[in-house]
Design a protein around this motif. Sequence first.
Motif, PDB file in Angstrom:
ATOM      1  N   GLY A 215      -5.328  21.118 -16.199  1.00  9.66           N
ATOM      2  CA  GLY A 215      -6.771  21.094 -16.017  1.00  9.66           C
ATOM      3  C   GLY A 215      -7.276  22.217 -15.131  1.00  9.66           C
ATOM      4  N   ASP A 216      -8.444  22.753 -15.499  1.00  7.39           N
ATOM      5  CA  ASP A 216      -9.049  23.818 -14.702  1.00  7.39           C
ATOM      6  C   ASP A 216      -9.349  23.355 -13.284  1.00  7.39           C
ATOM      7  OD1 ASP A 216     -11.128  22.079 -15.400  1.00  7.39           O
ATOM      8  OD2 ASP A 216     -12.543  23.675 -15.893  1.00  7.39           O
ATOM      9  N   TYR A 217      -9.514  22.057 -13.093  1.00  6.33           N
ATOM     10  CA  TYR A 217      -9.809  21.471 -11.788  1.00  6.33           C
ATOM     11  C   TYR A 217      -8.595  21.427 -10.867  1.00  6.33           C
ATOM     12  CZ  TYR A 217      -7.540  17.578 -14.110  1.00  6.33           C
ATOM     13  OH  TYR A 217      -6.634  16.819 -14.798  1.00  6.33           O
ATOM     14  N   ASN A 218      -7.405  21.658 -11.407  1.00  6.52           N
ATOM     15  CA  ASN A 218      -6.177  21.445 -10.639  1.00  6.52           C
ATOM     16  C   ASN A 218      -5.524  22.770 -10.241  1.00  6.52           C
ATOM     17  OD1 ASN A 218      -3.920  20.371  -9.463  1.00  6.52           O
ATOM     18  ND2 ASN A 218      -3.540  18.894 -11.085  1.00  6.52           N
TER      19      ASN A 218
ATOM     20  N   ASP B 183     -15.144   1.990 -17.330  1.00  9.52           N
ATOM     21  CA  ASP B 183     -14.678   0.601 -17.244  1.00  9.52           C
ATOM     22  C   ASP B 183     -13.193   0.480 -16.888  1.00  9.52           C
ATOM     23  OD1 ASP B 183     -13.512   1.460 -19.588  1.00  9.52           O
ATOM     24  OD2 ASP B 183     -14.515  -0.011 -20.871  1.00  9.52           O
ATOM     25  N   GLY B 184     -12.497   1.608 -16.799  1.00  6.18           N
ATOM     26  CA  GLY B 184     -11.074   1.594 -16.447  1.00  6.18           C
ATOM     27  C   GLY B 184     -10.164   1.143 -17.575  1.00  6.18           C
ATOM     28  N   GLU B 185     -10.755   0.808 -18.729  1.00 15.69           N
ATOM     29  CA  GLU B 185      -9.964   0.273 -19.846  1.00 15.69           C
ATOM     30  C   GLU B 185      -8.966   1.297 -20.376  1.00 15.69           C
ATOM     31  OE1 GLU B 185     -10.757  -1.302 -24.327  1.00 15.69           O
ATOM     32  OE2 GLU B 185     -12.218  -1.866 -22.798  1.00 15.69           O
ATOM     33  N   LYS B 186      -9.385   2.548 -20.492  1.00 16.63           N
ATOM     34  CA  LYS B 186      -8.510   3.606 -21.020  1.00 16.63           C
ATOM     35  C   LYS B 186      -7.250   3.738 -20.161  1.00 16.63           C
ATOM     36  CE  LYS B 186      -8.592   8.547 -22.070  1.00 16.63           C
ATOM     37  NZ  LYS B 186      -9.398   9.771 -22.022  1.00 16.63           N
ATOM     38  N   GLU B 187      -7.414   3.712 -18.853  1.00 17.14           N
ATOM     39  CA  GLU B 187      -6.272   3.851 -17.950  1.00 17.14           C
ATOM     40  C   GLU B 187      -5.369   2.623 -17.983  1.00 17.14           C
ATOM     41  OE1 GLU B 187      -9.435   6.575 -17.018  1.00 17.14           O
ATOM     42  OE2 GLU B 187      -9.496   4.400 -16.999  1.00 17.14           O
ATOM     43  N   HIS B 188      -5.967   1.430 -18.095  1.00 16.28           N
ATOM     44  CA  HIS B 188      -5.174   0.197 -18.112  1.00 16.28           C
ATOM     45  C   HIS B 188      -4.329   0.073 -19.375  1.00 16.28           C
ATOM     46  CE1 HIS B 188      -6.245  -1.671 -14.355  1.00 16.28           C
ATOM     47  NE2 HIS B 188      -7.510  -1.369 -14.562  1.00 16.28           N
ATOM     48  N   LYS B 189      -4.724   0.745 -20.457  1.00 10.11           N
ATOM     49  CA  LYS B 189      -3.935   0.705 -21.692  1.00 10.11           C
ATOM     50  C   LYS B 189      -2.548   1.310 -21.479  1.00 10.11           C
ATOM     51  CE  LYS B 189      -7.554   0.574 -25.152  1.00 10.11           C
ATOM     52  NZ  LYS B 189      -8.215   1.256 -26.253  1.00 10.11           N
ATOM     53  N   ILE B 190      -2.426   2.219 -20.527  1.00 10.60           N
ATOM     54  CA  ILE B 190      -1.144   2.876 -20.250  1.00 10.60           C
ATOM     55  C   ILE B 190      -0.081   1.847 -19.905  1.00 10.60           C
ATOM     56  CG2 ILE B 190       0.067   4.438 -18.660  1.00 10.60           C
ATOM     57  CD1 ILE B 190      -2.664   5.939 -18.399  1.00 10.60           C
ATOM     58  N   THR B 191      -0.450   0.867 -19.074  1.00 12.34           N
ATOM     59  CA  THR B 191       0.532  -0.123 -18.622  1.00 12.34           C
ATOM     60  C   THR B 191       0.432  -1.442 -19.375  1.00 12.34           C
ATOM     61  OG1 THR B 191      -0.963  -0.793 -16.841  1.00 12.34           O
ATOM     62  CG2 THR B 191       0.749   0.828 -16.281  1.00 12.34           C
TER      63      THR B 191
ATOM     64  N   LEU C 202      -4.376   7.290 -10.876  1.00  9.28           N
ATOM     65  CA  LEU C 202      -5.161   6.716  -9.781  1.00  9.28           C
ATOM     66  C   LEU C 202      -5.155   7.638  -8.563  1.00  9.28           C
ATOM     67  CD1 LEU C 202      -4.202   2.912  -9.883  1.00  9.28           C
ATOM     68  CD2 LEU C 202      -6.269   4.028 -10.769  1.00  9.28           C
ATOM     69  N   HIS C 203      -4.018   8.229  -8.258  1.00  7.13           N
ATOM     70  CA  HIS C 203      -3.897   9.147  -7.125  1.00  7.13           C
ATOM     71  C   HIS C 203      -4.821  10.359  -7.313  1.00  7.13           C
ATOM     72  CE1 HIS C 203      -1.991  11.405  -3.885  1.00  7.13           C
ATOM     73  NE2 HIS C 203      -1.889  12.421  -4.726  1.00  7.13           N
ATOM     74  N   ARG C 204      -4.817  10.940  -8.526  1.00  7.26           N
ATOM     75  CA  ARG C 204      -5.671  12.103  -8.783  1.00  7.26           C
ATOM     76  C   ARG C 204      -7.155  11.728  -8.744  1.00  7.26           C
ATOM     77  NH1 ARG C 204      -3.794  14.918 -13.940  1.00  7.26           N
ATOM     78  NH2 ARG C 204      -2.778  12.970 -14.430  1.00  7.26           N
ATOM     79  N   ALA C 205      -7.480  10.534  -9.225  1.00 12.83           N
ATOM     80  CA  ALA C 205      -8.873  10.085  -9.164  1.00 12.83           C
ATOM     81  C   ALA C 205      -9.307   9.881  -7.713  1.00 12.83           C
ATOM     82  CB  ALA C 205      -9.042   8.793  -9.961  1.00 12.83           C
ATOM     83  N   HIS C 206      -8.440   9.273  -6.921  1.00 12.96           N
ATOM     84  CA  HIS C 206      -8.735   9.040  -5.505  1.00 12.96           C
ATOM     85  C   HIS C 206      -8.934  10.365  -4.756  1.00 12.96           C
ATOM     86  CE1 HIS C 206      -8.877   5.945  -2.379  1.00 12.96           C
ATOM     87  NE2 HIS C 206      -8.385   6.866  -1.568  1.00 12.96           N
ATOM     88  N   ALA C 207      -8.201  11.398  -5.178  1.00 12.56           N
ATOM     89  CA  ALA C 207      -8.318  12.722  -4.554  1.00 12.56           C
ATOM     90  C   ALA C 207      -9.532  13.493  -5.066  1.00 12.56           C
ATOM     91  CB  ALA C 207      -7.037  13.529  -4.811  1.00 12.56           C
ATOM     92  N   GLY C 208     -10.255  12.908  -6.033  1.00 15.42           N
ATOM     93  CA  GLY C 208     -11.445  13.559  -6.560  1.00 15.42           C
ATOM     94  C   GLY C 208     -11.166  14.602  -7.627  1.00 15.42           C
ATOM     95  N   LEU C 209      -9.932  14.670  -8.127  1.00 16.38           N
ATOM     96  CA  LEU C 209      -9.587  15.669  -9.136  1.00 16.38           C
ATOM     97  C   LEU C 209     -10.033  15.267 -10.534  1.00 16.38           C
ATOM     98  CD1 LEU C 209      -6.009  16.661  -7.951  1.00 16.38           C
ATOM     99  CD2 LEU C 209      -8.115  17.986  -7.722  1.00 16.38           C
ATOM    100  N   ILE C 210     -10.024  13.970 -10.815  1.00 16.98           N
ATOM    101  CA  ILE C 210     -10.432  13.479 -12.126  1.00 16.98           C
ATOM    102  C   ILE C 210     -11.322  12.262 -11.937  1.00 16.98           C
ATOM    103  CG2 ILE C 210      -8.358  14.306 -13.315  1.00 16.98           C
ATOM    104  CD1 ILE C 210      -7.345  11.378 -13.316  1.00 16.98           C
ATOM    105  N   GLN C 211     -12.038  11.922 -12.998  1.00 18.70           N
ATOM    106  CA  GLN C 211     -12.819  10.692 -13.018  1.00 18.70           C
ATOM    107  C   GLN C 211     -12.152   9.733 -13.986  1.00 18.70           C
ATOM    108  OE1 GLN C 211     -16.771  11.969 -14.153  1.00 18.70           O
ATOM    109  NE2 GLN C 211     -17.483  11.639 -12.065  1.00 18.70           N
ATOM    110  N   LEU C 212     -12.045   8.497 -13.579  1.00 12.47           N
ATOM    111  CA  LEU C 212     -11.525   7.476 -14.472  1.00 12.47           C
ATOM    112  C   LEU C 212     -12.628   7.059 -15.437  1.00 12.47           C
ATOM    113  CD1 LEU C 212      -9.529   5.304 -11.906  1.00 12.47           C
ATOM    114  CD2 LEU C 212      -8.669   7.120 -13.392  1.00 12.47           C
ATOM    115  N   SER C 213     -12.254   6.455 -16.538  1.00 14.06           N
ATOM    116  CA  SER C 213     -13.272   5.964 -17.468  1.00 14.06           C
ATOM    117  C   SER C 213     -14.140   4.940 -16.740  1.00 14.06           C
ATOM    118  CB  SER C 213     -12.623   5.360 -18.711  1.00 14.06           C
ATOM    119  OG  SER C 213     -11.778   4.287 -18.365  1.00 14.06           O
TER     120      SER C 213
END
Length: 190
Positions: A143-146, A47-55, A34-45
């Motif tokens: 990632g090349d973006y980082n 629907d957010g489902e992929k990320e929510h599976k983590i927890t 979430l922190h990296r997405a908020h910083a614009g480094l990555i895009q979340l899926s």
Amino acid sequence: MDEDPKAEQISVTIEIAGVSDAQAMSELKYENLLHRAHAGLIQLSSDGEKEHKITSEEGVKTLANMLANSNEDDYYLVAKYHAETVGMCRMTWQPETERFQFRQFYVKPRYMGKKIGSRLFAEAKERAQKSSHTPQGIFLYTGDYNQAAQNMYAHWGFKHASREESKFEQFDEGRMVEWVKMMLDFKETR
């Protein structure tokens, strides 16, 4: 008023992760994404489902199972500040390269800049060097973006591998990411 956790260095303990760490590690990974997405480094899926599976319960159980089966070839380290898990990484032996892979490296965003990552990496490197495998070194993908991560790894002694050793991945949103391979040779750092 809350204290700024970046105000001073903190003392953490580094240990092999156990099954009881699975929930906190899952939450740490999710918070970091979430922190990296908020910083614009990555895009979340979308629907957010992929990320929510983590927890999710299933995601935590999967990680707990991995932790229960840890060994010298595949293990996680966690950094703890008091009882709070504030950082983690995974080390996986890759016999085809005679190197350990440094992966799944996360530090809680509010504790970034406090040398927790440096401490985790130093412990991971020391354990790898003492391994019965006699590894040639460590490698990782980032990632090349980082660029900030690439700079940090270079500061730790990693060098960029050839571009042919990078991996490419296309995400749902159509963005292509180059996973840049970086390597650290032990004979150069001993």
